[in-house]
Motif scaffolding. Structure first.
Motif, short mmCIF file in Angstrom:
data_model
loop_
_atom_site.label_atom_id
_atom_site.label_comp_id
_atom_site.label_asym_id
_atom_site.label_seq_id
_atom_site.Cartn_x
_atom_site.Cartn_y
_atom_site.Cartn_z
N PRO A 175 0.82 -1.23 0.00
CA PRO A 175 0.00 0.00 0.00
C PRO A 175 0.85 1.27 0.00
CG PRO A 175 0.08 -0.90 2.20
CD PRO A 175 0.84 -1.87 1.33
N SER A 176 1.52 1.53 -1.10
CA SER A 176 2.51 2.62 -1.17
C SER A 176 1.85 3.95 -1.49
CB SER A 176 3.57 2.28 -2.22
OG SER A 176 2.98 1.86 -3.43
N ILE A 177 1.05 4.44 -0.56
CA ILE A 177 0.34 5.72 -0.70
C ILE A 177 1.29 6.84 -0.25
CG2 ILE A 177 -1.65 7.08 0.01
CD1 ILE A 177 -3.08 4.41 0.62
N SER A 178 1.77 7.63 -1.19
CA SER A 178 2.82 8.61 -0.86
C SER A 178 2.30 9.83 -0.13
CB SER A 178 3.53 9.04 -2.14
OG SER A 178 2.61 9.61 -3.07
N THR A 179 1.01 10.14 -0.26
CA THR A 179 0.48 11.37 0.33
C THR A 179 0.25 11.26 1.84
OG1 THR A 179 -1.78 10.70 -0.14
CG2 THR A 179 -0.65 11.99 -1.81
N ASP A 180 0.21 10.06 2.38
CA ASP A 180 -0.14 9.84 3.78
C ASP A 180 1.08 9.34 4.55
OD1 ASP A 180 -1.14 9.01 6.24
OD2 ASP A 180 -2.97 8.15 5.40
N PRO A 181 1.57 10.11 5.54
CA PRO A 181 2.76 9.68 6.30
C PRO A 181 2.61 8.32 6.96
CG PRO A 181 2.22 11.98 6.78
CD PRO A 181 1.08 11.44 5.97
N ALA A 182 1.38 7.87 7.18
CA ALA A 182 1.16 6.57 7.80
C ALA A 182 1.68 5.43 6.92
CB ALA A 182 -0.32 6.37 8.10
N TYR A 183 1.88 5.70 5.62
CA TYR A 183 2.32 4.65 4.70
C TYR A 183 3.78 4.80 4.30
CZ TYR A 183 -2.61 3.49 4.36
OH TYR A 183 -3.90 3.11 4.66
N GLU A 184 4.55 5.49 5.11
CA GLU A 184 5.97 5.69 4.80
C GLU A 184 6.71 4.36 4.67
OE1 GLU A 184 9.94 7.91 6.68
OE2 GLU A 184 7.96 8.20 7.60
N ASP A 185 6.46 3.45 5.61
CA ASP A 185 7.13 2.14 5.56
C ASP A 185 6.71 1.37 4.31
OD1 ASP A 185 8.41 2.74 7.91
OD2 ASP A 185 7.10 1.51 9.17
N ALA A 186 5.45 1.49 3.92
CA ALA A 186 4.98 0.78 2.73
C ALA A 186 5.64 1.33 1.48
CB ALA A 186 3.46 0.88 2.63
N CYS A 187 5.84 2.64 1.42
CA CYS A 187 6.54 3.23 0.27
C CYS A 187 7.97 2.71 0.20
CB CYS A 187 6.51 4.75 0.36
SG CYS A 187 4.88 5.47 0.03
N ARG A 188 8.61 2.63 1.34
CA ARG A 188 9.96 2.08 1.37
C ARG A 188 9.96 0.62 0.91
NH1 ARG A 188 15.45 3.69 1.95
NH2 ARG A 188 16.57 1.73 2.17
N ALA A 189 8.96 -0.13 1.34
CA ALA A 189 8.86 -1.54 0.94
C ALA A 189 8.66 -1.67 -0.56
CB ALA A 189 7.72 -2.21 1.70
N ALA A 190 7.85 -0.78 -1.15
CA ALA A 190 7.64 -0.82 -2.60
C ALA A 190 8.93 -0.52 -3.35
CB ALA A 190 6.55 0.15 -3.01
N ALA A 191 9.69 0.46 -2.85
CA ALA A 191 10.97 0.79 -3.47
C ALA A 191 11.92 -0.40 -3.40
CB ALA A 191 11.58 2.01 -2.80
N GLU A 192 11.97 -1.05 -2.26
CA GLU A 192 12.87 -2.19 -2.09
C GLU A 192 12.42 -3.37 -2.93
OE1 GLU A 192 12.90 -2.66 2.13
OE2 GLU A 192 14.48 -1.15 2.42
N TRP A 193 11.10 -3.56 -3.07
CA TRP A 193 10.60 -4.63 -3.93
C TRP A 193 11.05 -4.40 -5.36
CZ3 TRP A 193 7.91 -5.52 -8.31
CH2 TRP A 193 7.35 -6.79 -8.50
N ALA A 194 10.91 -3.17 -5.83
CA ALA A 194 11.30 -2.85 -7.21
C ALA A 194 12.81 -3.02 -7.40
CB ALA A 194 10.89 -1.42 -7.56
N ALA A 195 13.60 -2.54 -6.43
CA ALA A 195 15.06 -2.67 -6.55
C ALA A 195 15.46 -4.14 -6.55
CB ALA A 195 15.74 -1.93 -5.41
N GLY A 196 14.82 -4.94 -5.70
CA GLY A 196 15.14 -6.37 -5.68
C GLY A 196 14.80 -7.04 -6.99
N THR A 197 13.68 -6.67 -7.58
CA THR A 197 13.29 -7.24 -8.87
C THR A 197 14.30 -6.86 -9.95
OG1 THR A 197 10.95 -7.22 -8.28
CG2 THR A 197 11.48 -7.27 -10.63
N LEU A 198 14.72 -5.60 -9.94
CA LEU A 198 15.70 -5.15 -10.94
C LEU A 198 17.04 -5.85 -10.76
CD1 LEU A 198 14.64 -1.42 -10.79
CD2 LEU A 198 14.63 -2.81 -12.87
N GLU A 199 17.46 -6.08 -9.54
CA GLU A 199 18.69 -6.84 -9.29
C GLU A 199 18.56 -8.26 -9.84
OE1 GLU A 199 21.64 -6.29 -7.98
OE2 GLU A 199 21.51 -4.34 -6.97
#
Length: 466
Positions: free
Chosen positions: A36-60
């Motif tokens: 749930p990588s909702i960037s506008t809501d600070p409550a989802y900060e960890d989820a945004c980080r998780a989405a970034a890491e998921w994408a980076a892991g896939t690219l690796e």
């Protein structure tokens, strides 16, 4: 060292890999959509980080060297290959998504993706981010996977740049560009955040209107006044502002601000002829939203009004009492929110100054005015003679069996302007979304055909760009 397999043989094997791997690719997309990588809501900060890491892991996993780069907000993801290819392409997308409100209008939980069916039976993927922009990003990444599965690599080097704040105005983007521009250097940029002309006809967006947003406030009396005691003698700021805004457009739909059209570039006749053949009319475009008569420049086709002509729109106007019941006052001030959609060669700062002068010239005695905003982004236009545009168009025609429509977008994608101003590169905007994808709305969806043939399209485009 680049693999020996290349050319048509590699493309054929990669396309076969896309077909054979569709179910696995959809499963990976579902995993991505569950974050749930909702960037506008600070409550989802960890989820945004998780989405970034998921994408980076896939690219690796796909053989790119990937990094999750911190910013003052949500992180950026940058990944690249370095095979020694003669050319490099930069692919941009975003991993953040819109909020899901109103939640009660979702038929199923927004971050529990599922398969659905469109009104005409088309198989769809339903979930927040399915179309905007996780599904679109995955079409490109799955194309890279297909090359890898086929035992080769695209004939160009790849940089992938994924942002985490596109849906909240990209507040960290300027600082990131200033610090990391060298990571993003390329020969051309590719963006998959646009749509098709219809479910069977691809398109390439060759122009984007720029944007300028401003707020104007007219000040009159020192306080709200009793309209019985002062009405008829006191200047009413709402009247003043309404008169000025009404004067900014004439009866033919033209903006009357002096110099507004000075830098407007006419589209080539062959482009206008192609647009005319699309025959976009009021019944198709306006009737679904309850309208019937185009309100732009009368001497322009409707498709020109929304794609290649500049506009002035009043986005909101307010002043005085707006609550329930009556309150009989003459307000002390009135405010309007204004936006301009700009076309190639129009300078947002010059338009802002021209609008301010237009307002001041019409301001009566006993009134003053203040402005805020005035920042914007320039329009973008692809050279119709671009070789890369021609190669991409041919690749899309090979996949879809019909030549892509070259269209402009009335909207704005500020990152494209940044690529031009900061990196000096043009952008091809090629997306596979459909008008009924319900982006930013409940029950967002993405057609499985868009995902499947979008992936196949990128295989062909990457091969063509090499």
């Amino acid at each position: 060292m680049r693999d020996g397999l290349s050319g048509e043989g590699l493309q054929r094997k990669a396309l076969d890999a896309v077909d054979a791997g569709l179910d696995a690719a959809l499963a990976r997309l579902f995993d991505y959509l569950r974050i749930p990588s909702i960037s506008t809501d600070p409550a989802y900060e960890d989820a945004c980080r998780a989405a970034a890491e998921w994408a980076a892991g896939t690219l690796e996993e796909l053989g790119l060297s990937a990094a999750v780069i911190p910013t003052t907000g949500h992180p950026m993801v940058v990944a690249r290959t370095d095979t020694g290819a003669a050319r490099r392409v930069l692919f941009y997308g975003h991993y953040d998504v819109q909020p899901v409100d109103p939640l009660e209008l979702w038929e199923t939980p927004p971050f529990e993706p599922r398969f659905g069916a469109g009104a005409d039976g088309r198989r769809t993927i339903v979930g927040r981010g399915a179309s905007d922009d996780k599904g679109q990003v995955l079409t490109f990444l799955e194309a890279l996977r297909a090359f890898r599965t086929a035992g080769g690599a695209p004939p160009v080097d790849i940089t992938v740049f994924l942002e985490g704040e596109e849906e909240c105005g990209s507040p960290s983007l300027g600082g990131f560009f200033a610090a990391e521009a060298d990571r993003l250097k390329a020969d051309i940029a590719l963006v998959c955040d646009t749509g098709m002309w219809n479910p069977t006809t691809p398109s390439i967006t060759t122009s984007l209107r720029g944007i300028l947003s401003m707020e104007v406030t007219v000040h009159g009396p020192s306080r709200d006044l009793h309209s019985g005691l002062y009405g008829g003698a006191a200047r009413n700021p709402i009247h003043v502002l309404a008169d000025i805004l009404a004067a900014a457009r004439d009866a033919d739909g033209r903006v009357t601000i002096p110099g507004f059209y000075d830098a407007v570039r006419e589209m080539p006749q062959e482009v206008r002829d192609a647009w005319a053949r699309l025959d976009l009319g009021p019944d198709e475009f306006l009737k679904p939203v309850g309208l019937s008569v185009p309100a732009g420049e009368r001497d322009r086709m409707l498709i020109e009004q929304i794609q290649s002509r500049p506009t002035l729109e009043v986005n909101g106007i307010f002043g005085g009492y707006t609550g329930e019941g009556a309150k009989t006052i003459i307000p002390a001030k009135a405010t309007a929110k204004i936006s301009f959609r700009l076309v190639a060669d129009q300078d947002p700062s010059r338009i802002a100054k021209a609008f301010e002068a237009f307002v001041r010239d019409r301001l009566p005695a006993d009134c003053s005015v203040t402005f805020s905003g005035g920042h914007g982004s320039r329009a973008f236009l692809v050279d119709p003679a671009s070789a890369d545009l021609a190669h991409a168009a041919h690749a899309l025609e090979e996949e879809w069996g019909i030549a892509p429509v070259m269209v402009g977008s009335g909207g704005s994608i500020p990152i494209v302007g940044q690529f031009k101003s900061r990196l000096g590169i043009d952008t091809l905007l090629i997306g596979f979304a459909l008008d009924d994808d319900r982006i930013h709305s409940p029950n967002e969806k993405y057609d499985v055909t868009s995902f499947h043939k979008g992936t196949r399209s990128w295989v062909r485009i990457l091969q063509a760009l090499g």
